[in-house]
Design a protein around this motif. Structure first.
Motif, PDB file in Angstrom:
ATOM      1  N   VAL A 103       0.831  -1.210   0.000  1.00  0.00           N
ATOM      2  CA  VAL A 103       0.000   0.000   0.000  1.00  0.00           C
ATOM      3  C   VAL A 103       0.863   1.257   0.000  1.00  0.00           C
ATOM      4  CG1 VAL A 103      -1.633   1.358   1.377  1.00  0.00           C
ATOM      5  CG2 VAL A 103      -2.010  -1.080   1.059  1.00  0.00           C
ATOM      6  N   SER A 104       1.896   1.294   0.845  1.00  0.00           N
ATOM      7  CA  SER A 104       2.768   2.473   0.886  1.00  0.00           C
ATOM      8  C   SER A 104       3.522   2.644  -0.437  1.00  0.00           C
ATOM      9  CB  SER A 104       3.751   2.369   2.054  1.00  0.00           C
ATOM     10  OG  SER A 104       4.569   1.222   1.950  1.00  0.00           O
ATOM     11  N   SER A 105       3.897   1.541  -1.067  1.00  0.00           N
ATOM     12  CA  SER A 105       4.596   1.614  -2.353  1.00  0.00           C
ATOM     13  C   SER A 105       3.662   2.054  -3.473  1.00  0.00           C
ATOM     14  CB  SER A 105       5.209   0.254  -2.702  1.00  0.00           C
ATOM     15  OG  SER A 105       6.150  -0.148  -1.726  1.00  0.00           O
ATOM     16  N   LEU A 106       2.422   1.590  -3.436  1.00  0.00           N
ATOM     17  CA  LEU A 106       1.439   1.962  -4.457  1.00  0.00           C
ATOM     18  C   LEU A 106       1.199   3.463  -4.468  1.00  0.00           C
ATOM     19  CD1 LEU A 106      -0.649   0.960  -6.577  1.00  0.00           C
ATOM     20  CD2 LEU A 106      -2.281   0.726  -4.698  1.00  0.00           C
ATOM     21  N   VAL A 107       1.260   4.069  -3.296  1.00  0.00           N
ATOM     22  CA  VAL A 107       1.003   5.500  -3.177  1.00  0.00           C
ATOM     23  C   VAL A 107       2.216   6.339  -3.574  1.00  0.00           C
ATOM     24  CG1 VAL A 107       0.533   7.330  -1.487  1.00  0.00           C
ATOM     25  CG2 VAL A 107      -0.799   5.224  -1.424  1.00  0.00           C
ATOM     26  N   THR A 108       3.432   5.822  -3.361  1.00  0.00           N
ATOM     27  CA  THR A 108       4.636   6.660  -3.504  1.00  0.00           C
ATOM     28  C   THR A 108       5.506   6.342  -4.717  1.00  0.00           C
ATOM     29  OG1 THR A 108       5.863   5.167  -2.029  1.00  0.00           O
ATOM     30  CG2 THR A 108       4.762   7.060  -1.020  1.00  0.00           C
ATOM     31  N   LEU A 109       5.561   5.097  -5.156  1.00  0.00           N
ATOM     32  CA  LEU A 109       6.479   4.734  -6.242  1.00  0.00           C
ATOM     33  C   LEU A 109       5.909   5.092  -7.613  1.00  0.00           C
ATOM     34  CD1 LEU A 109       7.789   1.212  -5.138  1.00  0.00           C
ATOM     35  CD2 LEU A 109       8.863   3.436  -4.788  1.00  0.00           C
ATOM     36  N   ASP A 110       6.804   5.393  -8.561  1.00  0.00           N
ATOM     37  CA  ASP A 110       6.344   5.591  -9.932  1.00  0.00           C
ATOM     38  C   ASP A 110       6.082   4.223 -10.573  1.00  0.00           C
ATOM     39  OD1 ASP A 110       8.836   4.515 -10.551  1.00  0.00           O
ATOM     40  OD2 ASP A 110       9.731   6.449 -11.041  1.00  0.00           O
ATOM     41  N   ARG A 111       5.639   4.249 -11.829  1.00  0.00           N
ATOM     42  CA  ARG A 111       5.224   2.996 -12.457  1.00  0.00           C
ATOM     43  C   ARG A 111       6.376   2.010 -12.603  1.00  0.00           C
ATOM     44  NH1 ARG A 111       1.924   2.699 -18.194  1.00  0.00           N
ATOM     45  NH2 ARG A 111       1.370   0.478 -18.097  1.00  0.00           N
ATOM     46  N   ALA A 112       7.557   2.521 -12.965  1.00  0.00           N
ATOM     47  CA  ALA A 112       8.719   1.640 -13.112  1.00  0.00           C
ATOM     48  C   ALA A 112       9.128   1.049 -11.762  1.00  0.00           C
ATOM     49  CB  ALA A 112       9.888   2.422 -13.712  1.00  0.00           C
ATOM     50  N   GLY A 113       9.124   1.889 -10.723  1.00  0.00           N
ATOM     51  CA  GLY A 113       9.469   1.407  -9.390  1.00  0.00           C
ATOM     52  C   GLY A 113       8.466   0.411  -8.865  1.00  0.00           C
ATOM     53  N   LEU A 114       7.191   0.667  -9.154  1.00  0.00           N
ATOM     54  CA  LEU A 114       6.141  -0.254  -8.714  1.00  0.00           C
ATOM     55  C   LEU A 114       6.299  -1.607  -9.389  1.00  0.00           C
ATOM     56  CD1 LEU A 114       3.512  -0.218  -6.948  1.00  0.00           C
ATOM     57  CD2 LEU A 114       2.262   0.199  -9.059  1.00  0.00           C
ATOM     58  N   ASN A 115       6.620  -1.581 -10.663  1.00  0.00           N
ATOM     59  CA  ASN A 115       6.810  -2.826 -11.405  1.00  0.00           C
ATOM     60  C   ASN A 115       8.000  -3.617 -10.869  1.00  0.00           C
ATOM     61  OD1 ASN A 115       5.906  -4.404 -13.819  1.00  0.00           O
ATOM     62  ND2 ASN A 115       8.032  -4.080 -14.425  1.00  0.00           N
ATOM     63  N   LYS A 116       9.074  -2.912 -10.525  1.00  0.00           N
ATOM     64  CA  LYS A 116      10.302  -3.565 -10.060  1.00  0.00           C
ATOM     65  C   LYS A 116      10.172  -4.097  -8.635  1.00  0.00           C
ATOM     66  CE  LYS A 116      15.200  -2.589  -9.146  1.00  0.00           C
ATOM     67  NZ  LYS A 116      16.263  -1.544  -9.196  1.00  0.00           N
ATOM     68  N   HIS A 117       9.609  -3.284  -7.743  1.00  0.00           N
ATOM     69  CA  HIS A 117       9.633  -3.620  -6.317  1.00  0.00           C
ATOM     70  C   HIS A 117       8.381  -4.315  -5.803  1.00  0.00           C
ATOM     71  CE1 HIS A 117      13.385  -1.482  -5.699  1.00  0.00           C
ATOM     72  NE2 HIS A 117      12.880  -0.402  -6.286  1.00  0.00           N
ATOM     73  N   VAL A 118       7.284  -4.216  -6.539  1.00  0.00           N
ATOM     74  CA  VAL A 118       6.030  -4.803  -6.048  1.00  0.00           C
ATOM     75  C   VAL A 118       5.488  -5.870  -6.990  1.00  0.00           C
ATOM     76  CG1 VAL A 118       3.652  -4.322  -5.334  1.00  0.00           C
ATOM     77  CG2 VAL A 118       5.468  -2.676  -4.802  1.00  0.00           C
ATOM     78  N   VAL A 119       5.290  -5.500  -8.254  1.00  0.00           N
ATOM     79  CA  VAL A 119       4.665  -6.429  -9.207  1.00  0.00           C
ATOM     80  C   VAL A 119       5.491  -7.702  -9.371  1.00  0.00           C
ATOM     81  CG1 VAL A 119       3.929  -6.752 -11.594  1.00  0.00           C
ATOM     82  CG2 VAL A 119       3.520  -4.570 -10.442  1.00  0.00           C
ATOM     83  N   ASP A 120       6.812  -7.543  -9.504  1.00  0.00           N
ATOM     84  CA  ASP A 120       7.682  -8.696  -9.731  1.00  0.00           C
ATOM     85  C   ASP A 120       8.376  -9.188  -8.459  1.00  0.00           C
ATOM     86  OD1 ASP A 120       7.082  -8.578 -12.432  1.00  0.00           O
ATOM     87  OD2 ASP A 120       8.767  -7.252 -12.894  1.00  0.00           O
TER      88      ASP A 120
END
Length: 360
Positions: free
Chosen positions: A198-215
């Motif tokens: 949740v904290s990452s979804l709010v703060t990370l950009d799309r590339a960061g979200l893909n790297k640190h959360v999605v994968d």
């Protein structure tokens, strides 16, 4: 109401069971202020008597250690009493005894453990002064601490940062400690995954979200379907699924003690993220087409966007005559300049008010 009567009854029964099992008379006082008394006066009096006898026994043990044994035994006896106060929910007594126990402690590791105990007490009682003070003390010891405690401190600091809505710092700390999470005394791994995502979804950009959360294999291993659906819908531009997924995530947040006060904030920030991501692909798009993409009524979308545009969260404007949403790409440096000027004006206004108060 966001929970069923059965869920509330089960939660209340669990609280009562823990209070009775551990003779938590001081904690019962805190609970009684929120949901009313859950025990009779006779039960509370009986608990107080048991706790008083336990304190007398612990005091005798501490005195015996001081008279006949060494500093190590005195510290162990003080720590036992400290942990006892923590177990019954007597926050003030436990924090006071932590300071005394800390004076008898030489090694850095046990000193950090005392800081961790104070942080847990502060979080459990929502006392930010206790938590902030303990985190400051723990960070002062960080350079001399071992790897395991350093990693645990990241978890503690990340959880507290999310608790006080510093999502950017919280996301960084939680992601750093994700692969080596070991602070199960503070939070379960599943709840830790929820806070991190949740904290990452709010703060990370799309590339960061893909790297640190999605994968991220650890987040996938958490197997929280609502979070996976929410992240996937935003990251893969499945806009029709955003709001149903967001509703499921918000339902989870309302049941999490660290996130329940941030539900509206998360709901707003995810909307801003999704709308901005959608509008980035257009210079102009009809309100009707955008509403169809998000699978919500035009009137609802219009009201949402009106609020966000007026708060300068969306770089666009709505032409009511043609029914179009017109986007514009502001210069980043120019945007930052205006932001600094605006914040500077607010600061000057506060200083002027403060000077007037000082003159009085």
């Amino acid at each position: 109401e966001y929970s069923s009567p059965e869920e509330r009854a089960a939660a209340k029964a669990e609280i009562v069971g823990d209070i009775k099992a551990n003779n938590m008379a001081p904690y019962h006082g805190i609970v009684a202020e929120i949901i009313g008394s859950v025990l009779t006066d006779a039960e509370v009096s009986e608990m107080n008597e048991i706790n008083a006898k336990k304190v007398v026994a612990l005091d005798e043990k501490i005195q015996d250690a001081r008279d006949n044994l060494g500093d190590v035994e005195v510290r162990e006896a003080l720590l036992e009493k400290c942990e006892f106060y923590a177990s019954i929910g007597d926050v003030a007594a436990c924090v006071k005894l932590c300071s005394e126990c800390n004076e008898k402690t030489l090694a850095v590791g046990p000193k950090m453990d005392l800081c961790f105990l104070r942080i847990r007490l502060g979080l459990a009682s929502s006392d930010h002064s206790i938590t902030a003070s303990a985190l400051k003390d723990a960070n002062a010891l960080l350079s001399k601490g071992d790897w395991e405690r350093r990693n645990r401190l990241k978890v503690y600091e990340g959880v507290y940062s999310v608790f006080v809505r510093n999502f950017e710092k919280g996301s960084k700390m939680l992601l750093d400690a994700l692969s080596t999470f070991a602070a199960t005394e503070l939070i379960s791994f599943k709840d830790y995954i929820l806070l991190t995502a949740v904290s990452s979804l709010v703060t990370l950009d799309r590339a960061g979200l893909n790297k640190h959360v999605v994968d991220c294999p650890e987040i996938l291993a958490g197997n929280i379907s609502q979070i996976n659906e929410m992240v996937s819908s935003v990251n893969k531009c499945k806009y029709a699924q955003v709001f149903p997924a967001l509703a499921g995530v918000c339902h989870l947040l309302r049941k999490n003690v660290f996130l329940v006060s941030h539900v509206n904030y998360v709901f707003r920030e995810v909307r801003v993220r999704a709308f901005n991501q959608f509008l980035d692909s257009y210079s102009s798009v009809t309100l009707k087409s955008m509403a169809a993409s998000f699978d919500i009524p035009v009137s609802v979308l219009d009201q949402m966007m009106y609020t966000l545009i007026s708060n300068e969260r969306l770089a666009c404007k709505i032409d009511r005559v043609s029914g179009n949403v017109l986007t514009y790409r502001g210069d980043h440096i120019n945007f930052m300049y205006h932001k600094i000027v605006k914040e500077g004006d607010c600061l000057l206004s506060k200083l002027q008010k403060l000077s007037r108060v000082a003159e009085l």
